[in-house]
Design an enzyme around this catalytic site. Sequence first.
Site, PDB file in Angstrom:
ATOM      1  N   ARG A   1       7.011  30.937  11.922  1.00  0.00           N
ATOM      2  CA  ARG A   1       8.143  31.721  12.656  1.00  0.00           C
ATOM      3  C   ARG A   1       8.085  32.914  12.072  1.00  0.00           C
ATOM      4  O   ARG A   1       9.061  33.891  12.555  1.00  0.00           O
ATOM      5  CB  ARG A   1       9.195  30.588  12.180  1.00  0.00           C
ATOM      6  CG  ARG A   1      10.477  31.274  13.117  1.00  0.00           C
ATOM      7  CD  ARG A   1      11.707  30.121  12.959  1.00  0.00           C
ATOM      8  NE  ARG A   1      12.048  29.867  11.639  1.00  0.00           N
ATOM      9  CZ  ARG A   1      12.920  30.618  10.781  1.00  0.00           C
ATOM     10  NH1 ARG A   1      13.356  31.593  11.010  1.00  0.00           N
ATOM     11  NH2 ARG A   1      13.241  29.810   9.588  1.00  0.00           N
TER      12      ARG A   1
ATOM     13  N   TYR B   1      10.815  44.235  36.961  1.00  0.00           N
ATOM     14  CA  TYR B   1      10.412  42.830  37.131  1.00  0.00           C
ATOM     15  C   TYR B   1      11.560  42.008  37.158  1.00  0.00           C
ATOM     16  O   TYR B   1      12.704  42.183  36.312  1.00  0.00           O
ATOM     17  CB  TYR B   1       9.629  42.333  35.644  1.00  0.00           C
ATOM     18  CG  TYR B   1       9.387  40.718  35.570  1.00  0.00           C
ATOM     19  CD1 TYR B   1       8.691  40.145  36.738  1.00  0.00           C
ATOM     20  CD2 TYR B   1       9.890  40.209  34.487  1.00  0.00           C
ATOM     21  CE1 TYR B   1       8.774  38.874  36.376  1.00  0.00           C
ATOM     22  CE2 TYR B   1       9.700  38.892  34.227  1.00  0.00           C
ATOM     23  CZ  TYR B   1       9.137  38.254  35.328  1.00  0.00           C
ATOM     24  OH  TYR B   1       8.885  36.827  35.407  1.00  0.00           O
TER      25      TYR B   1
ATOM     26  N   ASP C   1       7.558  48.744  29.790  1.00  0.00           N
ATOM     27  CA  ASP C   1       6.858  47.563  30.342  1.00  0.00           C
ATOM     28  C   ASP C   1       5.452  48.088  30.737  1.00  0.00           C
ATOM     29  O   ASP C   1       5.461  48.747  31.987  1.00  0.00           O
ATOM     30  CB  ASP C   1       7.490  46.501  31.271  1.00  0.00           C
ATOM     31  CG  ASP C   1       6.792  45.445  31.551  1.00  0.00           C
ATOM     32  OD1 ASP C   1       5.486  45.253  31.378  1.00  0.00           O
ATOM     33  OD2 ASP C   1       7.258  44.410  31.983  1.00  0.00           O
TER      34      ASP C   1
ATOM     35  N   LYS D   1      -0.714  38.175  31.240  1.00  0.00           N
ATOM     36  CA  LYS D   1      -1.510  38.878  32.359  1.00  0.00           C
ATOM     37  C   LYS D   1      -2.848  39.507  31.767  1.00  0.00           C
ATOM     38  O   LYS D   1      -3.580  38.605  31.541  1.00  0.00           O
ATOM     39  CB  LYS D   1      -0.422  40.018  32.920  1.00  0.00           C
ATOM     40  CG  LYS D   1       0.995  39.438  33.303  1.00  0.00           C
ATOM     41  CD  LYS D   1       1.187  38.228  34.076  1.00  0.00           C
ATOM     42  CE  LYS D   1       2.510  37.817  34.628  1.00  0.00           C
ATOM     43  NZ  LYS D   1       3.427  37.534  33.683  1.00  0.00           N
TER      44      LYS D   1
END
Length: 388
Positions: free
Chosen positions: A48, A102, A174, A199
């Site tokens: 974590r 987006y 982005d 992606k």
Amino acid sequence: MSKKKLGLNTICTHIGEIKDEQFKGAISPIYLSTSYQFDNVDVKRYPRYFNTPNQEHLVKKIAALEHTEDALIFASGMAAISHMFLAFLQKGDHLVVQNTLYGGATNFIREEFSKYGIEYTFTDGYDVSDFEAAIQPNTKLIHIETPSNPLLTITDIKAIASLAKSKGILSSIDNTFASPINQNPIDFGIDLVMHSATKYLGGHSDILAGAVAGSKEHIERIWNVGKNLGGSLSDFTVWMLERSMKTLTLRVKAQTKNAKKLAQFLDNHSAIAKVNYPGLKHHPQHELAKSQMHDFGAMLSFELVEGIDAMAFQNQLNLIKSSMSLAGVESTMLLPAETSHALLTQDERDAVGISNQLIRFSVGIETFRDLKNDIKQALIKIKTASCA
């Protein structure tokens, strides 16, 4: 050897790999342990905390590709962007964000920010004057996306970065659609670069991941949020992502080459009303794209003429998949109004130019002729059916 002197394929192949000192294997070993010794060690590792061996090494590759000091990887692109926002925005702060964004990011801002007391303004357009007009005294961050999803609008990265710096505001982008192969926003003054690593970085439609790259100072601030929210990535997926990124340059260049030719083909087809691709000379930001992109990318979108049913057209495709997500080695198409922007109302989609005739095309590595012929036969079938 300096990383800056290494070629892209060399960076993708070798930077961030873990040397297999024990068995001398050619690829990085995978460390799946979720429990590590805490005493008499240089690093107290805990999944974590984003510092397991595979996580620690992979971010070196991402940082090298994006020309940054450091990076972090997350369990999804939305985890990456939400951690980034929450690291630099708190109650009473204000975000300026591009209006063509987006859909998932737009929905996150609209549904979650009010819970944190964070204010925001979507720009009226994507010129630098639109961003400047949206700045308020409490603005702390400007966020852009270029090329945008799904309209492929181009925002002036250098101008936005300069505006932000002149106001003492951070800037973020982005960079998913371009990938670090086709665009490096840090070189134009942007502070933070995020990706949906699902992606192009992943590229095979088989992993879910996100990434943020920036200075060590900025990444540490995001890490402080990340360790509390727990958006870390499993080490098997980390290993898969590192493996996939070895071919990133080869994949993106092949996809971009196909996209250029397909954009020209679609642009000259009578059944296509409009093509959105910055590589076309008539694209309104073609020259701007040339000035800030290494190449024009492998994403495009197009609108069918009225009277042709967009969903019926997709159903006639044999090779190109009607599929969610993007940037895999296989070509895919989808209707943004039914998928990526389905969470927006019709009025909201209309306001940003997302028509029901719009199709987003993620171009893969297949042979160009085969992709072209698949589109041609689908258009012939749907036009024949509509005339029957």
